[in-house]
Design a protein around this motif. Sequence first.
Motif, short mmCIF file in Angstrom:
data_model
loop_
_atom_site.label_atom_id
_atom_site.label_comp_id
_atom_site.label_asym_id
_atom_site.label_seq_id
_atom_site.Cartn_x
_atom_site.Cartn_y
_atom_site.Cartn_z
N VAL A 216 -9.46 11.97 0.27
CA VAL A 216 -8.54 10.87 0.51
C VAL A 216 -9.31 9.54 0.47
O VAL A 216 -10.38 9.42 1.04
CB VAL A 216 -7.83 11.04 1.87
N PRO A 217 -8.81 8.53 -0.25
CA PRO A 217 -9.47 7.22 -0.29
C PRO A 217 -9.44 6.56 1.09
O PRO A 217 -8.49 6.72 1.85
CB PRO A 217 -8.65 6.43 -1.30
N VAL A 218 -10.49 5.81 1.41
CA VAL A 218 -10.61 5.22 2.73
C VAL A 218 -10.94 3.73 2.62
O VAL A 218 -11.49 3.27 1.63
CB VAL A 218 -11.68 5.93 3.58
N ALA A 219 -10.58 3.01 3.67
CA ALA A 219 -10.92 1.60 3.82
C ALA A 219 -11.54 1.41 5.19
O ALA A 219 -11.34 2.21 6.10
CB ALA A 219 -9.67 0.73 3.68
N GLY A 220 -12.29 0.32 5.36
CA GLY A 220 -12.87 -0.01 6.65
C GLY A 220 -11.97 -0.93 7.44
O GLY A 220 -10.98 -1.46 6.94
N VAL A 221 -12.34 -1.15 8.70
CA VAL A 221 -11.50 -1.97 9.58
C VAL A 221 -11.50 -3.44 9.17
O VAL A 221 -10.57 -4.17 9.51
CB VAL A 221 -11.94 -1.82 11.05
N LEU A 222 -12.51 -3.90 8.42
CA LEU A 222 -12.47 -5.28 7.93
C LEU A 222 -11.29 -5.51 7.00
O LEU A 222 -10.70 -6.59 6.99
CB LEU A 222 -13.79 -5.63 7.22
N ALA A 223 -10.96 -4.51 6.21
CA ALA A 223 -9.82 -4.61 5.31
C ALA A 223 -8.53 -4.76 6.10
O ALA A 223 -7.69 -5.63 5.80
CB ALA A 223 -9.75 -3.39 4.40
N LEU A 224 -8.34 -3.93 7.11
CA LEU A 224 -7.13 -4.02 7.93
C LEU A 224 -7.05 -5.35 8.67
O LEU A 224 -5.99 -5.95 8.77
CB LEU A 224 -7.09 -2.86 8.92
N GLU A 225 -8.19 -5.82 9.18
CA GLU A 225 -8.19 -7.06 9.94
C GLU A 225 -7.74 -8.24 9.07
O GLU A 225 -6.94 -9.09 9.51
CB GLU A 225 -9.59 -7.32 10.50
N ALA A 226 -8.20 -8.31 7.84
CA ALA A 226 -7.79 -9.41 6.96
C ALA A 226 -6.29 -9.34 6.66
O ALA A 226 -5.60 -10.37 6.62
CB ALA A 226 -8.60 -9.37 5.66
N LEU A 227 -5.77 -8.14 6.45
CA LEU A 227 -4.34 -7.99 6.19
C LEU A 227 -3.52 -8.37 7.42
O LEU A 227 -2.45 -8.98 7.30
CB LEU A 227 -4.03 -6.55 5.76
N ARG A 228 -4.00 -8.02 8.60
CA ARG A 228 -3.30 -8.39 9.83
C ARG A 228 -3.24 -9.90 10.00
O ARG A 228 -2.19 -10.46 10.35
CB ARG A 228 -4.01 -7.75 11.04
N ILE A 229 -4.33 -10.58 9.77
CA ILE A 229 -4.36 -12.04 9.90
C ILE A 229 -3.38 -12.66 8.92
O ILE A 229 -2.63 -13.58 9.28
CB ILE A 229 -5.79 -12.55 9.66
N ALA A 230 -3.37 -12.19 7.69
CA ALA A 230 -2.47 -12.75 6.68
C ALA A 230 -1.00 -12.53 7.03
O ALA A 230 -0.13 -13.29 6.59
CB ALA A 230 -2.77 -12.14 5.31
N ALA A 231 -0.70 -11.50 7.84
CA ALA A 231 0.67 -11.22 8.27
C ALA A 231 1.03 -11.94 9.57
O ALA A 231 2.12 -11.73 10.10
CB ALA A 231 0.87 -9.71 8.44
N TRP A 232 0.10 -12.78 10.10
CA TRP A 232 0.32 -13.51 11.35
C TRP A 232 0.53 -12.56 12.53
O TRP A 232 1.19 -12.90 13.51
CB TRP A 232 1.50 -14.46 11.25
N ARG A 233 -0.05 -11.38 12.46
CA ARG A 233 0.20 -10.33 13.44
C ARG A 233 -0.76 -10.47 14.63
O ARG A 233 -1.97 -10.28 14.47
CB ARG A 233 0.00 -8.99 12.75
N PRO A 234 -0.29 -10.83 15.84
CA PRO A 234 -1.21 -10.97 16.97
C PRO A 234 -1.68 -9.63 17.50
O PRO A 234 -1.02 -8.60 17.36
CB PRO A 234 -0.35 -11.69 18.02
N ARG A 235 -2.85 -9.67 18.15
CA ARG A 235 -3.42 -8.49 18.77
C ARG A 235 -4.00 -8.88 20.12
O ARG A 235 -4.63 -9.95 20.25
CB ARG A 235 -4.50 -7.88 17.87
#
Length: 380
Positions: A216-235
């Motif tokens: 299965v292809p994988v991504a790191g958490v840096l990829a998810l973090e950038a997508l979250r920021i672009a979606a204005w998603r708070p954490r």
Amino acid sequence: MSTDSRSAFAARPGFVADPTGVAAHYGNPLSEQRGLEAGRSIVELGDRGVVTVTGPDRLSWLNSLTSQSLDHLAPGVSTETLLLDPSGRLEQAARVLDDGETTWLLVDAAEAPVLSAWLDRMRFMLRVEVADRSADFATVGSFAPNGAAEPPVPAVPPVPAAQAGDVPLVWIDPWSTIAEGGVGYADDSVHPAHDWTYREALVAPADLEALAASEVPVAGVLALEALRIAAWRPRLATEADERTIPHELDWLRSAVHLSKGCYRGQETVAKVHNLGHPPRRLVMLHLDGSDNVMPAHGDVVLDGAGPDAREVGAITSVGTHHELGPIALAVVKRSTDPTIDLVVRVGESLIAAGQEVVVPPGAGAAAGVPRLPRLGAVRR
């Protein structure tokens, strides 16, 4: 290359660990971002925890304590809720899924023992049991296939999510729409969350090992973090501090029901939304990357670069997006002019930052009650 035995994916080529031991990236964060966003890959999340609440009173009890309407939550339906202090400041944020017998609260790993202990103290005579189940499950993030892909692309094999009865333990992020009873402060016509198809699956450790051994292809958490920021998603772990109220992060959009019954902090939530304005507001910043200098969490945001520039806020999250380039979320004073470019101070460097409004300065005051003159004020 850095590896860490805490990650089931440590043997994958290019693996570079983040502080939690899972992959920050596998050598190409931007390519990993594209695959993750399109639903072609998965991301292991080592900084997540799980708290469960069982018993017949669980939903009505959680409903009385937190910001979301939970007392009639149907099995398999995803939502999220906030735990506030008596002054309405944010203490906990939980992603919520119920299976008909157990309510699953997905939280940041550091918050799981804190939330579990606090809930356990609040049980009194109610028929509920609280447990920290973080050691029993790993969390795997992904996006719906083809959510942002043109033309359509093959999806990854299904993540082997744990089952509770007939309910797969997969939480689907409600951020893409304004929840029933909620309100969005951001301009919904241009909100980037409309294409946000993110979900988190709980996976048994043995199944995670099998998943890691597959292709299965994988991504790191840096990829998810950038997508979250672009979606204005708070954490909680990044955007919140000891003063945060939900309005400042546009979290009334998905985690607050404005017409439900009483809960801790409700008076502040209602008062700020109906009569006042949040004192700070979330913005997304487009950063000048020409000097290859990136800010970090806590770096100061200024309202200009000159000698009279004032400190107006701080960076909360930073990433490099595959289309937008260097971006960040920041919390700034409400009075900050939304039309100006801002500046981020990183050591001795100043980084220009174009401001994209998430929470506008006029957010709140929904009741439209006119301000009365102060007693003794002189009209001119």
